[in-house]
Write an enzyme that holds these catalytic residues in place. Structure first.
Site, PDB file in Angstrom:
ATOM      1  N   SER A 104      19.174  86.882  28.650  1.00 50.57           N
ATOM      2  CA  SER A 104      19.271  85.532  28.116  1.00 50.57           C
ATOM      3  C   SER A 104      18.140  84.640  28.631  1.00 50.57           C
ATOM      4  CB  SER A 104      20.645  84.956  28.446  1.00 50.57           C
ATOM      5  OG  SER A 104      20.892  83.759  27.767  1.00 50.57           O
ATOM      6  N   ASP A 247      16.518  80.020  23.954  1.00 49.88           N
ATOM      7  CA  ASP A 247      16.285  80.807  25.159  1.00 49.88           C
ATOM      8  C   ASP A 247      15.944  82.228  24.736  1.00 49.88           C
ATOM      9  OD1 ASP A 247      18.814  81.433  24.236  1.00 49.88           O
ATOM     10  OD2 ASP A 247      19.670  81.710  26.230  1.00 49.88           O
ATOM     11  N   ASP A 249      17.413  85.107  24.364  1.00 45.71           N
ATOM     12  CA  ASP A 249      18.188  85.849  23.364  1.00 45.71           C
ATOM     13  C   ASP A 249      18.718  84.944  22.267  1.00 45.71           C
ATOM     14  OD1 ASP A 249      20.164  84.530  24.834  1.00 45.71           O
ATOM     15  OD2 ASP A 249      21.578  86.194  24.710  1.00 45.71           O
ATOM     16  N   ASP A 251      20.918  82.594  22.042  1.00 43.53           N
ATOM     17  CA  ASP A 251      22.317  82.211  21.883  1.00 43.53           C
ATOM     18  C   ASP A 251      22.521  80.742  22.266  1.00 43.53           C
ATOM     19  OD1 ASP A 251      22.119  82.395  24.647  1.00 43.53           O
ATOM     20  OD2 ASP A 251      23.942  83.593  24.898  1.00 43.53           O
TER      21      ASP A 251
END
Length: 453
Positions: A104, A247, A249, A251
């Site tokens: 992440s 960010d 990833d 999410d």
């Protein structure tokens, strides 16, 4: 022994804490646990695997695929895609399991593994604990045609883009819901470097892209949602209406208005809640947020007739409250925003689309945010203390009560023990920065004095 799974899967320094061997073992154990729970009954099991661009993801995703295939699970690899895209494709493809290899927003040397059950939902604590308990066990391996097959997916990224663009079109009732909006996108050299700008352009926005050249090592490096300076500068340089930052990833999503001011997750949630309430789609006029959300959000939502349900920190706890009660909007100050009609997890690209649509429909993001005033917030970490006594020490409880009485309705105090370290976090909100800092420092001193080992 510390629990291997955290609030967002297993995470650590790649090839040191998180090794190829551990990745294989986790995949095998997950396959066994889900099989025994009946998740694979009556058919040949199938999994979707995706990752962010960090270099360690190459060997770790290969290890996960090898573990699953060795346990008899067919593997569909979607390569580099955002976490929410993998969750969506797990559901849309009818897969029994989804796996994302990503850390992440963490720095590049870290990596992580998180699992999704059928339907694209995160595993609950009990399933994660069962997986952890099965690591390294002896087992009878399938052979011949019973081993899993590995297939590289083609075209599934386009399916995800179509889904999120379709979601914002459905919500707004407009074919080009971001038409007229000029937006800077900071992709953090991460998993949304391609699909993020594609989706925003497909919805009608004029998109200026920065930090979308992942090379395996530059993910989150001074860019993205944890480093908003480059986005602020680019928005001002180009005279854009707004900017969004993902960010690694994707999410999560944070934003910047036309003046360069930061629009955090609280304000994003507040604006979307008001829009959904106006459209009659905010179930029970309720927003789900964590205890860390700013008191200013509470005041703004109360004024709008919207209730806030609070949860512990972590998007998994927000999701649990939403699923248990049917709520449709929730999230965190950090930019995890969950729109449960369209996503099973935080989705930064979808959030950017929805926020951009608000600018297209209602004008200046800066002016809209004025309705959600943010109170000064100070967070002080106190290390080297016995976190287990944070809610039982009488002297500390008295000091907290005194601060709360002094702040009244214009402030808030929260003491939160770390889940992994001998550390207590002291958070204070107040009408002024000086008041917040003074109370936070005073309480931190009491924590250090009373809870020291």
């Amino acid at each position: 022994m510390a629990r291997l799974f955290g609030t967002d899967g297993v995470r650590g320094l790649a090839n040191r804490d998180l090794t190829a061997e551990l990745a294989v073992d986790l995949a095998v154990a997950a396959a066994h646990v889900l099989a025994e729970r009946g998740e694979f009954s009556g058919h040949r099991p199938r999994a979707v695997i995706g990752r962010d661009p960090r270099v360690s993801g190459e060997f770790l995703s290969a290890a996960v695929a090898a573990g699953l295939a060795s346990a008899g699970v067919d593997v569909l690899s979607v390569d580099v895609l955002p976490t929410p895209a993998v969750a969506f494709l797990t559901a849309s493809s009818g897969a029994d399991l989804g796996v994302v290899v990503s850390a992440s927003h963490n720095a590049m040397p870290d990596n992580g593994i998180k699992f999704f059950a059928r339907g694209g939902h995160k595993l609950d604590d009990a399933v994660e604990e069962a997986i952890e308990a099965r690591l390294g066990e002896s087992w009878e391996r399938p052979t011949g045609s019973d081993v899993g097959r590995l297939v590289r997916a083609e075209g599934l990224a386009a399916e995800y883009v179509s889904h999120v663009v379709g979601a914002v079109r459905e919500f707004t009732g407009v074919d080009a819901p971001l038409a007229g909006v000029t937006m800077v996108v900071d992709a953090a050299h991460g998993a949304a470097s391609v699909v993020g700008p594609e989706a925003l352009r497909a919805a009608g926005a004029v998109v200026i892209v920065i930090n979308a050249e992942p090379d395996g090592v530059n993910i989150n490096e001074g860019v993205g949602s944890t480093h908003l300076g480059p986005l602020q500068a680019a928005v001002l340089e180009h005279g854009a209406d707004m900017g969004v930052a993902f960010d690694g990833d994707a999410d999560r999503c944070l934003a910047v208005d036309a003046t360069g001011a930061i629009v955090d997750g609280d304000r994003i949630m507040g604006l979307l809640a008001i829009a959904m309430q106006r459209a009659g789609t905010l179930y029970r006029d309720t927003l789900v947020a964590t205890v860390m959300s700013n008191l200013g959000l509470h005041h703004a939502m109360r004024a709008a007739g919207i209730e806030i349900v609070e949860t512990a920190v972590g998007d998994r706890y927000v999701l649990e409250a939403m699923r248990e009660n049917g709520y449709v909007l929730g999230g965190e100050q950090s930019g995890h925003v969950i729109l449960s009609k369209y996503a099973t997890t935080g989705d930064g690209v979808l959030t950017a689309l929805m926020l951009g649509a608000r600018v297209a429909a209602d004008g200046s993001l800066h002016e809209q945010c004025a309705a959600i005033a943010t109170l000064p917030q100070v967070l002080v970490n106190v290390p080297g203390v016995d976190r287990s006594r944070v809610h039982t020490d009488a002297a500390l409880a008295s000091a907290v009560a005194d601060s709360r009485a002094a702040l009244g309705d214009s402030g808030r105090v929260l003491l939160r023990p770390s889940g992994t370290e001998p550390l207590v976090r002291v958070m204070v909100e107040a009408a002024t920065q000086d008041d917040a800092q003074r109370h936070a420092d005073s309480l931190a001193a009491v924590v250090k004095e009373r809870l020291a080992f």
